[in-house]
Design a protein around this motif. Structure first.
Motif, PDB file in Angstrom:
ATOM      1  N   HIS A  63       1.115  -1.446   0.038  1.00 24.28           N
ATOM      2  CA  HIS A  63       0.364   0.592  -0.092  1.00 24.28           C
ATOM      3  C   HIS A  63       0.857   1.454   0.100  1.00 24.28           C
ATOM      4  N   HIS A  65       1.726   4.089   2.024  1.00 23.43           N
ATOM      5  CA  HIS A  65       1.769   4.251   3.038  1.00 23.43           C
ATOM      6  C   HIS A  65       3.875   4.548   2.395  1.00 23.43           C
ATOM      7  N   HIS A  68       6.074   2.355   3.484  1.00 25.23           N
ATOM      8  CA  HIS A  68       6.091   1.158   2.493  1.00 25.23           C
ATOM      9  C   HIS A  68       6.561   1.302   1.734  1.00 25.23           C
ATOM     10  N   HIS A 122      -7.283  -0.335   5.874  1.00 29.41           N
ATOM     11  CA  HIS A 122      -6.472   0.110   6.659  1.00 29.41           C
ATOM     12  C   HIS A 122      -6.139   1.347   4.924  1.00 29.41           C
ATOM     13  N   ASP A 139       0.288  -4.341   6.660  1.00 28.18           N
ATOM     14  CA  ASP A 139      -0.931  -3.069   7.276  1.00 28.18           C
ATOM     15  C   ASP A 139      -1.328  -3.545   7.616  1.00 28.18           C
TER      16      ASP A 139
END
Ligand SMILES: [Zn+2]
Length: 265
Positions: A63, A65, A68, A122, A139
């Motif tokens: 994802h 973020h 990451h 998330h 996550d």
């Protein structure tokens, strides 16, 4: 694809590279090539490659973020033509191949194939990669916990966790963060009568005292101790209702209530 419950091919292992405070960059590798999941920082991964004389063969992204994805640009400059496989939408710079539900990611240098599972909650773009008895779930699912709802609804996250819960019981779960010990504190508040949880807490405390990772965890264990996978259980439901002071109509309402409770715990 291969039977999804097949074990990893011989000679393939998964190693944790630590990043930031409590992130793990999971490295699927043999003695020549690494495929790294969610390299939020390039430096520790490049050091790992140098130390073990490994070539970075591909990157998987769960994802968007920053913790990451932050290493993608640097890694692509060190390894030109690096495949970076992750969510569609064009919002993550450096993705070279976007994938979604049901796609199969082939990693020929490792003889592995991973199937893509969409797990919004998330974030809305969140993916998990599953195959050979392992799942990289970013996550979404943590040991004894689950990710915060930054973009998705409680309904979406609950549905996503139920998708993961249908994976085989012996699936090894590689989540991104070492949150297990604090998640257990909350899980014990929700389910003080769960003896499997108490036993697990003791094991986790010993591992953390030795500065060892508590991951991967296993699906069978998470089903026994993780309150976010146990919203159908009496004690979880009763605790959630006691906490919010109202009856809860179904599992999703129980999930939403304990997710909110955890946010302020
Ligand atoms: Zn995240």
């Amino acid at each position: 694809m291969n039977n999804p419950s097949d074990a990893l091919p011989e000679g393939i292992q998964v190693t944790a590279v630590r990043a930031f405070q409590d992130n793990y960059i999971w490295c699927l590798h043999n003695n020549a090539t690494v495929v790294a999941v969610d390299p939020g920082d390039a430096a520790p991964l490049l050091a790992f490659c140098r130390e073990h004389t490994l070539k970075l063969g591909a990157v998987l992204i769960t994802h968007h973020h920053r913790d990451h994805t932050g290493g993608i640009a640097k890694l692509a400059s060190v390894y030109p033509n690096l495949p970076v496989i992750g969510p569609a939408g064009g919002h993550i710079r450096g993705i070279t191949k976007s994938v979604d539900e049901g796609d199969v990611v082939r990693l020929p240098t490792l003889g592995c194939e991973l199937s893509v599972i969409e797990v919004p909650g998330h974030t809305l773009d969140h993916l998990a990669f599953f195959g050979h008895g392992v799942v990289f779930c970013g996550d979404t699912l943590f040991s004894a916990g689950c990710g915060r709802l930054f973009e998705g609804s409680a309904e979406q996250m609950h549905h996503s966790l139920n998708k993961l819960k249908r994976l085989p019981d012996n699936t090894l779960i590689y989540c991104t963060h070492e949150y297990t010990q604090s998640n257990i504190q909350f899980a014990m508040a929700v389910e003080p009568g769960n003896s499997a949880l108490q036993d697990y807490a003791d094991k986790v405390n010993v591992r953390r005292q030795q500065d060892k990772a508590t991951l991967p965890t296993q699906m069978a264990r998470e089903k026994a101790i993780n309150p976010f996978l146990r919203t159908h259980c009496d004690e979880v439901c009763r605790s959630a209702e006691a906490h919010c002071g109202a009856p809860l109509a179904n599992d999703t309402a129980v999930f939403a209530a304990i997710r909110r409770w955890k946010d302020e715990f």
